[in-house]
Structures are given as structure tokens and as C-alpha cells.
Scaffold this motif. Sequence first.
Motif, short mmCIF file in Angstrom:
data_model
loop_
_atom_site.label_atom_id
_atom_site.label_comp_id
_atom_site.label_asym_id
_atom_site.label_seq_id
_atom_site.Cartn_x
_atom_site.Cartn_y
_atom_site.Cartn_z
N PRO A 1 0.33 -1.45 0.02
CA PRO A 1 -0.25 -0.23 0.30
C PRO A 1 0.57 1.25 -0.28
O PRO A 1 1.77 1.17 0.48
CB PRO A 1 -1.09 -0.55 1.36
N SER A 2 0.37 2.27 -0.64
CA SER A 2 1.28 3.54 -0.43
C SER A 2 0.09 5.12 -0.57
O SER A 2 -1.12 4.77 -0.01
CB SER A 2 2.33 3.92 -2.15
N PRO A 3 1.02 5.71 -0.42
CA PRO A 3 0.12 7.27 -0.41
C PRO A 3 -1.69 7.06 -1.01
O PRO A 3 -2.41 7.51 -1.06
CB PRO A 3 0.96 8.16 0.82
N THR A 4 -1.17 6.84 -2.45
CA THR A 4 -1.53 6.73 -3.59
C THR A 4 -2.39 6.05 -3.89
O THR A 4 -2.75 6.06 -5.01
CB THR A 4 -0.35 7.87 -4.71
N GLY A 5 -2.51 4.79 -3.44
CA GLY A 5 -3.52 3.57 -3.71
C GLY A 5 -2.00 2.16 -3.47
O GLY A 5 -1.95 1.43 -2.70
N MET A 6 -1.48 1.49 -4.85
CA MET A 6 -0.64 0.47 -4.04
C MET A 6 1.09 0.90 -5.04
O MET A 6 0.81 1.41 -6.09
CB MET A 6 -0.95 -0.48 -4.72
N THR A 7 2.11 0.33 -4.25
CA THR A 7 2.92 0.00 -4.97
C THR A 7 3.57 -2.02 -5.55
O THR A 7 2.76 -2.49 -5.12
CB THR A 7 4.48 0.59 -5.14
N ILE A 8 4.62 -1.90 -6.87
CA ILE A 8 4.96 -3.65 -7.26
C ILE A 8 5.95 -3.02 -7.14
O ILE A 8 6.95 -2.48 -7.96
CB ILE A 8 4.07 -3.59 -8.43
N GLU A 9 6.65 -4.34 -6.29
CA GLU A 9 7.82 -4.73 -5.90
C GLU A 9 8.99 -5.47 -7.09
O GLU A 9 7.84 -6.62 -6.10
CB GLU A 9 8.24 -3.66 -5.07
N ASP A 10 9.72 -5.40 -7.44
CA ASP A 10 10.55 -6.68 -7.99
C ASP A 10 11.26 -7.28 -6.97
O ASP A 10 12.47 -6.46 -6.48
CB ASP A 10 11.23 -6.17 -9.61
N GLU A 11 11.08 -8.33 -6.59
CA GLU A 11 11.92 -9.05 -5.37
C GLU A 11 13.08 -9.85 -5.83
O GLU A 11 13.81 -11.29 -5.78
CB GLU A 11 10.58 -10.30 -5.02
N GLY A 12 14.06 -9.27 -7.11
CA GLY A 12 14.70 -10.23 -8.02
C GLY A 12 14.62 -11.22 -8.17
O GLY A 12 15.31 -12.51 -8.49
N SER A 13 13.07 -10.98 -9.59
CA SER A 13 12.59 -12.32 -9.85
C SER A 13 13.59 -12.62 -10.90
O SER A 13 14.15 -11.53 -11.80
CB SER A 13 11.55 -12.29 -10.31
N GLU B 1 4.90 2.63 -9.15
CA GLU B 1 3.26 3.18 -8.29
C GLU B 1 2.44 2.45 -9.97
O GLU B 1 2.11 2.84 -10.60
CB GLU B 1 3.49 4.78 -8.20
N LEU B 2 0.94 2.00 -8.54
CA LEU B 2 -0.22 1.19 -9.77
C LEU B 2 -1.25 2.41 -9.52
O LEU B 2 -1.33 2.56 -8.54
CB LEU B 2 -0.40 0.16 -9.44
N LYS B 3 -1.81 2.05 -10.98
CA LYS B 3 -2.98 3.27 -11.15
C LYS B 3 -3.82 2.13 -10.98
O LYS B 3 -3.97 1.06 -11.31
CB LYS B 3 -2.87 3.93 -12.12
N ASP B 4 -5.34 2.45 -10.55
CA ASP B 4 -6.38 1.72 -10.94
C ASP B 4 -6.76 1.97 -12.39
O ASP B 4 -5.89 2.10 -13.19
CB ASP B 4 -8.04 2.31 -10.32
N GLY B 5 -6.85 0.37 -12.86
CA GLY B 5 -7.06 -0.49 -14.10
C GLY B 5 -5.56 -0.74 -14.51
O GLY B 5 -5.25 -1.16 -16.22
N ASP B 6 -4.55 -0.74 -13.87
CA ASP B 6 -3.12 -1.33 -14.81
C ASP B 6 -3.74 -2.55 -14.63
O ASP B 6 -3.67 -3.14 -13.96
CB ASP B 6 -2.23 -0.52 -14.13
N TYR B 7 -2.40 -3.16 -16.25
CA TYR B 7 -2.72 -4.36 -15.94
C TYR B 7 -0.74 -5.11 -15.57
O TYR B 7 0.11 -3.91 -16.63
CB TYR B 7 -2.59 -5.07 -17.48
N LEU B 8 -0.25 -5.92 -15.63
CA LEU B 8 0.85 -6.44 -14.99
C LEU B 8 1.17 -7.63 -15.75
O LEU B 8 0.13 -8.67 -16.04
CB LEU B 8 1.18 -6.36 -13.52
N PHE B 9 1.95 -7.85 -16.63
CA PHE B 9 2.68 -9.53 -16.42
C PHE B 9 3.24 -9.85 -15.43
O PHE B 9 4.06 -8.96 -15.14
CB PHE B 9 2.72 -9.74 -17.82
#
Length: 263
Positions: free
Chosen positions: A100-112, A243-251
Amino acid sequence: MEQARNYVCKSCATAVPSSHKFCGACGVSVPPDILELRTKYFGAMQSPGTAQVVVIRTADGSEGMTYSLQGTEHVLGRTQGEILFPNDPWVSETHARLKPSPTGMTIEDEGSQNGVYVRVLEPVTLQPGDHFLCGEQLFILEGSLPEPSSESGTEQTYFYSSPKRPSPFCLVQVLEGGDQGMRYCAREHAVTVGREDCHMNFIDDVFMSGSHAKIEVTPEGAFTLTDLDSKNGTYVKIDGTRELKDGDYLFVGKELLRVELTA
């Protein structure tokens, strides 16, 4: 009546409808715990939350689940974490982390090993060495080729070869296992990728649009990647945290995910 499956008056054994606070036969009150009873979810991550991750397409092409995020960190992985993809060999054991972040959410690569890719919604800046996806094709951006030299071999005899031309950048297709596939060196300032009538064409890729994406270099030497309104989108590999926004798509591996944020 439906309530017969849930509550029967303990005084007269009459089934009480779910919307009633009193037994219709004897007038005894329905206990508070029965009035407040709600259907429970099998898992906490399926219950309503402030954000959701929806699995749009899995590695085997099937549809997936919806995971509700409860305002805490959640790890995505093949064997470790709260959101698991055990049947996707392209997902690392611990792949990425949602925070979670102040503006919504972040995604962090864990060294994949294979990284995390986010869909491009507007032109983004690339650096040599960056990766991006179009359809089922993975590309890496390489910097400029050097100016052609006029070196000769022994006895002042020139090497027999095709003409070598300078290029502002090259695109390289990355095959499974990391091998290099098709390579295209730009003749001018831009290269297009698609299924047909582009500089790099992939006619057998059913997920590639006719004109899918464009990579160009500005007069200042910066590289930009633009999606050409493709049907399935263009995805760029993140570096660290995004940082992610509403409606973002991820692989993540070969799992296509959509992020839904609520106020």
C-alpha cells in the motif's frame, strides 16, 4: 423457505425468513448473532477490500481468481506468498511484492528471474538494456552502433563483407532461455513492431496487432516506447518499484493481472 436452512425458532420450531427479526408464529426475537450472520468467504483474500488483483489470463490460457487486498503487503510467487501461481514455471518462488502507498499501491520486483511488466498507457522513456513485451514477443533495446571503420587486413586488403552502416539503436528479440532471435538496427529515428507492414513483423503471433508499437530516438538522444493502440497492449519491464494506478495491467511470469483500486 430459505431461512429454514439457516435458522429455526428455538421456541416453536418455525422457520424464520432471513429478513424477519421476530418469529411469525410465536413472536420470539431472532438472536442478534443470527441477524448479523453473513456468508463467509473461503479465504480472507477473497473478501471485499480496498483493492483487488484480478487474474485475467493464466499461463495455461484459463481465467483465474480475484484477490482482495486488505491494506497490507502481499507477496506474489510460485511457492512463497499470499498470491500463488504454482503452475507457472516463469514465476519465481518469490516474484514480486504489492505494498500500500499514500496514492494507492506499488509493486516491487523481488529479484525475480523474468521480471514484472506494466502496460504502457502513454509514451515511456527507455534506456539501452530495457526490456518490453509486444504480443508474445520479448525485446531488448540496444544502443547505437559505431561508425563504420575503414580498417583493412594484411597487405592493405579490405575484408569482404556487407556494408556496415551506423545506427542510432537496435531492437533484439529475446527467445526462451535468453537466446537472441531477430535483430533490427534502425536506419533512421524510429522502428515499428507488429504483425505486418512494420520494420519487425511477426505474422504468426495472434496476440500482436498489425501495427503494435513504435520505438524512436529524439534529437536529444532519448529513447521512447509508444503503444500504437494495439489490442493487447505493450508492456515495459519495471526497474525496482513502480507506482500502480487503478486499471493497470501487469504480467508476472505469464499471468496477466489487472489492478483495481477503490477510494
